[in-house]
Structure formats: C-alpha cells, structure tokens
Design a protein around this motif. Structure first.
Motif, PDB file in Angstrom:
ATOM      1  N   THR A  11       0.833  -1.200   0.000  1.00 56.53           N
ATOM      2  CA  THR A  11       0.000   0.000   0.000  1.00 56.53           C
ATOM      3  C   THR A  11       0.871   1.255   0.000  1.00 56.53           C
ATOM      4  OG1 THR A  11      -0.087  -0.110   2.404  1.00 56.53           O
ATOM      5  CG2 THR A  11      -1.893  -1.141   1.221  1.00 56.53           C
ATOM      6  N   GLY A  12       2.174   1.081  -0.188  1.00 55.37           N
ATOM      7  CA  GLY A  12       3.088   2.222  -0.225  1.00 55.37           C
ATOM      8  C   GLY A  12       4.492   1.682  -0.447  1.00 55.37           C
ATOM      9  N   TYR A  13       5.455   2.577  -0.523  1.00 56.60           N
ATOM     10  CA  TYR A  13       6.850   2.139  -0.683  1.00 56.60           C
ATOM     11  C   TYR A  13       7.390   1.670   0.657  1.00 56.60           C
ATOM     12  CZ  TYR A  13       6.620   4.395  -5.212  1.00 56.60           C
ATOM     13  OH  TYR A  13       6.266   4.746  -6.484  1.00 56.60           O
ATOM     14  N   ILE A  14       8.234   0.651   0.647  1.00 62.39           N
ATOM     15  CA  ILE A  14       8.761   0.180   1.928  1.00 62.39           C
ATOM     16  C   ILE A  14       9.893   1.090   2.416  1.00 62.39           C
ATOM     17  CG2 ILE A  14       7.959  -2.212   1.794  1.00 62.39           C
ATOM     18  CD1 ILE A  14      10.749  -3.037   0.927  1.00 62.39           C
ATOM     19  N   HIS A  15       9.960   1.221   3.753  1.00 60.41           N
ATOM     20  CA  HIS A  15      10.872   2.174   4.361  1.00 60.41           C
ATOM     21  C   HIS A  15      11.815   1.470   5.341  1.00 60.41           C
ATOM     22  CE1 HIS A  15       8.105   1.643   7.661  1.00 60.41           C
ATOM     23  NE2 HIS A  15       7.105   2.088   6.909  1.00 60.41           N
ATOM     24  N   VAL A  16      12.641   2.263   6.014  1.00 58.69           N
ATOM     25  CA  VAL A  16      13.632   1.664   6.924  1.00 58.69           C
ATOM     26  C   VAL A  16      13.003   0.806   8.020  1.00 58.69           C
ATOM     27  CG1 VAL A  16      15.586   3.193   6.579  1.00 58.69           C
ATOM     28  CG2 VAL A  16      13.776   3.875   8.160  1.00 58.69           C
ATOM     29  N   ASN A  18      10.276  -1.066   7.724  1.00 59.40           N
ATOM     30  CA  ASN A  18       9.999  -2.365   7.103  1.00 59.40           C
ATOM     31  C   ASN A  18      11.285  -3.150   6.886  1.00 59.40           C
ATOM     32  OD1 ASN A  18       7.962  -0.419   5.010  1.00 59.40           O
ATOM     33  ND2 ASN A  18       7.124  -1.784   6.559  1.00 59.40           N
ATOM     34  N   LEU A  19      12.337  -2.414   6.552  1.00 60.89           N
ATOM     35  CA  LEU A  19      13.596  -3.089   6.260  1.00 60.89           C
ATOM     36  C   LEU A  19      14.108  -3.856   7.480  1.00 60.89           C
ATOM     37  CD1 LEU A  19      16.101  -3.834   4.687  1.00 60.89           C
ATOM     38  CD2 LEU A  19      17.048  -1.577   5.222  1.00 60.89           C
ATOM     39  N   SER A 230      11.881  -3.598  18.533  1.00 57.17           N
ATOM     40  CA  SER A 230      11.392  -2.281  18.933  1.00 57.17           C
ATOM     41  C   SER A 230      11.170  -1.426  17.692  1.00 57.17           C
ATOM     42  CB  SER A 230      12.423  -1.615  19.841  1.00 57.17           C
ATOM     43  OG  SER A 230      13.603  -1.387  19.113  1.00 57.17           O
ATOM     44  N   LEU A 231      10.387  -0.387  17.861  1.00 62.62           N
ATOM     45  CA  LEU A 231      10.139   0.504  16.726  1.00 62.62           C
ATOM     46  C   LEU A 231      11.258   1.537  16.633  1.00 62.62           C
ATOM     47  CD1 LEU A 231       6.275   0.910  17.018  1.00 62.62           C
ATOM     48  CD2 LEU A 231       7.604  -0.761  15.719  1.00 62.62           C
ATOM     49  N   LEU A 232      11.473   2.045  15.430  1.00 58.69           N
ATOM     50  CA  LEU A 232      12.515   3.056  15.222  1.00 58.69           C
ATOM     51  C   LEU A 232      11.967   4.433  15.608  1.00 58.69           C
ATOM     52  CD1 LEU A 232      13.880   2.101  11.677  1.00 58.69           C
ATOM     53  CD2 LEU A 232      14.836   1.463  13.900  1.00 58.69           C
ATOM     54  N   THR A 246       9.427   9.677   3.902  1.00 57.40           N
ATOM     55  CA  THR A 246      10.637  10.171   3.230  1.00 57.40           C
ATOM     56  C   THR A 246      11.831   9.284   3.516  1.00 57.40           C
ATOM     57  OG1 THR A 246      11.242  11.562   5.084  1.00 57.40           O
ATOM     58  CG2 THR A 246       9.859  12.576   3.400  1.00 57.40           C
ATOM     59  N   LEU A 247      11.623   8.234   4.273  1.00 54.18           N
ATOM     60  CA  LEU A 247      12.724   7.306   4.538  1.00 54.18           C
ATOM     61  C   LEU A 247      12.470   5.992   3.801  1.00 54.18           C
ATOM     62  CD1 LEU A 247      13.352   7.972   8.330  1.00 54.18           C
ATOM     63  CD2 LEU A 247      14.798   8.617   6.407  1.00 54.18           C
ATOM     64  N   SER A 248      11.859   6.116   2.630  1.00 49.80           N
ATOM     65  CA  SER A 248      11.629   4.903   1.847  1.00 49.80           C
ATOM     66  C   SER A 248      12.969   4.432   1.303  1.00 49.80           C
ATOM     67  CB  SER A 248      10.665   5.179   0.704  1.00 49.80           C
ATOM     68  OG  SER A 248      11.298   5.968  -0.270  1.00 49.80           O
ATOM     69  N   LEU A 249      13.040   3.128   1.021  1.00 55.03           N
ATOM     70  CA  LEU A 249      14.304   2.589   0.519  1.00 55.03           C
ATOM     71  C   LEU A 249      14.666   3.232  -0.816  1.00 55.03           C
ATOM     72  CD1 LEU A 249      14.067  -1.167   1.528  1.00 55.03           C
ATOM     73  CD2 LEU A 249      14.734   0.826   2.859  1.00 55.03           C
TER      74      LEU A 249
END
Ligand code: GLU
Length: 441
Positions: A11-16, A18-19, A230-232, A246-249
């Motif tokens: 549903t969107g671009y993956i980000h840090v 998700n990484l 844990s969450l970032l 804005t932190l998408s891969l």
C-alpha cells in the motif's frame, strides 16, 4: 527446518522500518540454511497496488535480500474462508452488527467508567430472528473470533516472557461486512499452512500475536516462535511514523546510500553489538544474532548512512564501479586511474560526476589576489613531458626554492588552482591524470 517470512502490505513504498523486519527474517532464515518467503499481504483490494508490489521487489533486490518463494494472499482467499468455516463450526466465530459509531460510543462509555475499551460481546446474545432483522436493516455483519478469556503467554525472542490477559483484548474482527478477509486471519492461516517457524515483526504487533496464538491453536496449527523488535524513532527519540514516507528505501537509494551501508547499520542498530561496516552478505549473516537486540525504542539517524557509504566505497576496486564511471563519461582507459584518485574523496557515487567535470572542464577557483602571481609563476615551472606520481613533489620543491613559499601558503593555492577546491584527492595522483585529460580536451 527454519522458515521465515517478510509480509509487507503493498500500500506504499517500503521504508527503513519495514527493512528492519525484512532483514531480521532474512538473516534468521539464511543463518539456519532455511527458507525465506516474501508474502504479499494484499487482501485489501482498494489499498493494494501492483506498482507497490513491483517496487518492493525491486527494493529488496537492490539490497540483495533474495527470497525463496513469493506468496500472494489475494490468491489464497479460499483457504481463509475454509478456516473461517471451521471456526464457525467450532463455535469460535460470531457475527456482530454494531456500526463504527456505536462501537465508538461503547468505547467512550467504558473509558468514562474507567474500564478498558474492550468489545462487550453484545452480539453473542442475539437470537437468529434478531440477526436476520439486523442483516436486513444493515447488511451482513462483521465476523469476530471468540477469544478464550485466559492468559496468553509466550517467550518472545526480543521481549522475553509475555503474558496478556485475553479478557483485556476485544474479540478480533477477522472478516468485514463486505466479506473482506482481514490480515489477522489471513496471516494465521498462511503462517500455519506454510510451516512458518519464526515470526519477527515490530512491537506494534504484540497484541495481534496474543490473539493469533489463540486462533492458531483453535485451528490446530503449530505456534511459531515470535520476536517483536522495537520501533525506530528519530535521533531525538521522536516518532518516525510521519517521516517514514521520506525514509523509503527508494529515497535512500536515490540519495546514493549503498546497500551494504544500509544493511550493516540495520543489522546492528538496537543491538548490544557495535555497528560495523560489513563488506558482504555472508559477513552480515555470520554476525547476526537476534538475542543481542533490546526492547527499548531504537534511534535511527539517516546521517549515519553516509560515513558508512563512504567507507564502503573506499574498499571497492574500479571494476565494481565501472558502470557508474562509464555513465558519467570517463573514458575506459582512464577509469581505474580516475577511481584511484577520487574514491577516498566521495561520500556517495553521485559525487564522482563533480570530480569528473572538474578534471575535464577545469575549475573556477576562488583565488586570493596575493596568490595570482605566485600561481602563474608556479605553473610556468611545471615540468615538460609526461607527469607521473613523483612530479608533484619535484615540481613543488622547485616552486618552493624559486618563490620562497612553503607549507600551506605553497600547497593550498596550487591545489585550488588545479582542482578548484581546498580539499580533495592526493595532488600527486591528480597531476598526471589532469595532464592526460586536458591533453585530450
Ligand atoms: N502485513 C503486515 C504488516 O505489514 C504483516 C505483519 C506480520 O508480519 O505479521 O504489518
């Protein structure tokens, strides 16, 4: 056999964030010689987009996080409906008809009375005639899983022993009124049928895990090991949720961040071990241990990616960057020399273009008036014939003798005149390269 999965919703671009999940699941599978499944959680037909599926595959490929198999939830809907039917048969699934507004009102009342906002199971006492009437009036209801009101316990791979009172959790909705199967049911059916042994995901899923354990048990599946990282947060501990866009891969890739720099950081951030640059995936796999991770929120600072990227680039030989060097127009026969001169003076590969243009077109240095005559005099002393790496030393020694200048006053104006900048590559290496390039211009 270890089987893990990374299960993004397209549903969107993956980000840090998700990484972190993807990488941990990948490393656990690879370290154990197991299987890593890419599971696309696309049961929401409105929000899921094919472009995001393509994009997330591209992002994982860029990082070298290869999967053994792709699964799509949208292709497995019959499996979820079959599981739902079994839950219905065993009396663990019930239809409820409250509207969102009604539920909201109930929650507010409970909170006002100082009680946890847990669904009151009003639908359980509805008779068939009442349900028929509600169905006619409001359309089909949602389907809720009836939790056993007992403690749900597991030993979490990051959080340790967890115990959650099921009575403090609402019976989860697994199927919506319009028939859409929700993530909790789909995920449980997949994890069970695909033999997933380890589930690593963010700590925002802890309550889901509690209810999923009961659903898995009801369906007779094997409960996997769970670990919730844990969450970032941002560098100051602030929530990253708004900034993740804005932190998408792909943003990081566009900024020139190197995959190994990003992976090296993410494989260690939030663990008891220091962040160290790893030069390849094998090293990363070898150095990973989920037991070393703590439960405290993990600070992520995107700025940390750049020194790691610069460090990584310094270790590469020119063959590894040949396509980039060719793309900016450096002739093949000069590529190795160009790389040797510049590689310690770039943060990302994007910086190469600036150096190449400077070598090719010359620089517009900001020269102090008192240095102009000195520079002209020095340039007149440049040795004739081909220059090599000893030429800078010989030349500046002669300039020093003739002009009486020394140290910074001698070297800095010459560096600026030749490269346009106060800092940069070794002048002994710059001089011969500059001569060849300018001779061809
Ligand atoms: N699609 C879910 C998410 O992105 C997957 C969670 C899980 O790993 O079970 O949050």
């Amino acid at each position: 056999m270890t089987i893990t999965r990374f299960a993004p919703s397209p549903t969107g671009y993956i980000h840090v964030g998700n990484l972190r999940t993807a990488l941990m699941n990948y490393l656990i599978a690879r370290k154990a010689g197991g299987t890593f499944i890419l599971r696309v959680d696309d049961t929401d037909p409105e929000r899921s987009k094919e472009t995001y599926v393509d994009a997330l595959k591209e992002d994982l490929e860029w990082l070298g996080l290869t999967w053994d198999r792709v699964e799509r939830q949208s292709l497995r809907l019959d499996r979820y409906h079959a599981a739902a039917e079994r839950l219905r048969e065993m009396g663990r699934f019930y239809e409820a008809f409250e509207t969102p507004t009604e539920l909201d009102l109930k929650r507010k009342k409970q909170l006002n009375m100082g009680r946890p906002p847990v669904y009151d199971r009003a639908a359980l006492v509805l008779g068939e005639a009442e349900k028929d009437a509600l169905r006619t009036e409001r359309g089909p209801g949602v389907w809720r899983f009836k939790l056993h009101q007992e403690r749900i316990e597991w030993t979490d791979g990051v959080l340790g022993n967890i115990s959650i009172d099921a009575a403090s959790v609402s019976d989860p909705v697994l199927i919506r009124g319009d028939g859409q199967v929700l993530y909790t049911l789909a995920s449980v059916v997949d994890d069970t049928e695909m033999g997933v042994t380890h589930v690593v995901r963010g700590s925002d899923h802890v309550t889901n895990t509690a209810t999923q354990i009961q659903i898995i048990e009801a369906l007779g599946g094997a409960v996997p090991s769970f670990a919730h990282h844990s969450l970032l947060t941002g560098p100051q501990g602030e929530s990253l949720s708004k900034r993740l866009g804005t932190l998408s891969l792909r943003d990081l890739r566009a900024q020139g961040v190197e995959p190994m720099a990003l992976l090296s950081l993410m494989a260690r951030l939030g663990s008891a071990d220091p962040v160290e640059l790893r030069s390849d995936m094998a090293e990363l796999i070898d150095g990973f241990d989920i037991d070393r991770f703590g439960s405290a929120p993990t600070k992520f600072d995107e700025a940390d990616l750049f020194p790691l990227t610069a460090h990584y680039l310094q270790l590469l030989d020119h063959a590894a960057v040949a396509p980039t060097i060719a793309a900016i127009g450096v002739p093949d026969d000069l590529a190795a020399q160009f790389w040797a001169v510049t590689r310690k003076n770039i943060t990302t590969l994007h910086d190469l273009k600036g150096w190449w243009e400077m070598f090719r077109d010359g620089a517009e240095p900001d020269i102090a008036d008192e240095d102009r005559a000195f520079i002209a005099e020095a340039l007149a002393l440049l040795p004739e014939g081909p220059l090599d790496e000893t030429s800078w030393g010989t030349w500046t020694a002669e300039v020093k003798e003739k002009t009486g200048r020394k140290g910074r006053g001698l070297f800095m104006p010459l560096r600026k005149a030749l490269t346009g900048q106060a800092h940069g590559p070794e002048m002994a290496q710059v001089l011969p390269l500059l001569q060849v390039i300018r001779a061809r211009a």
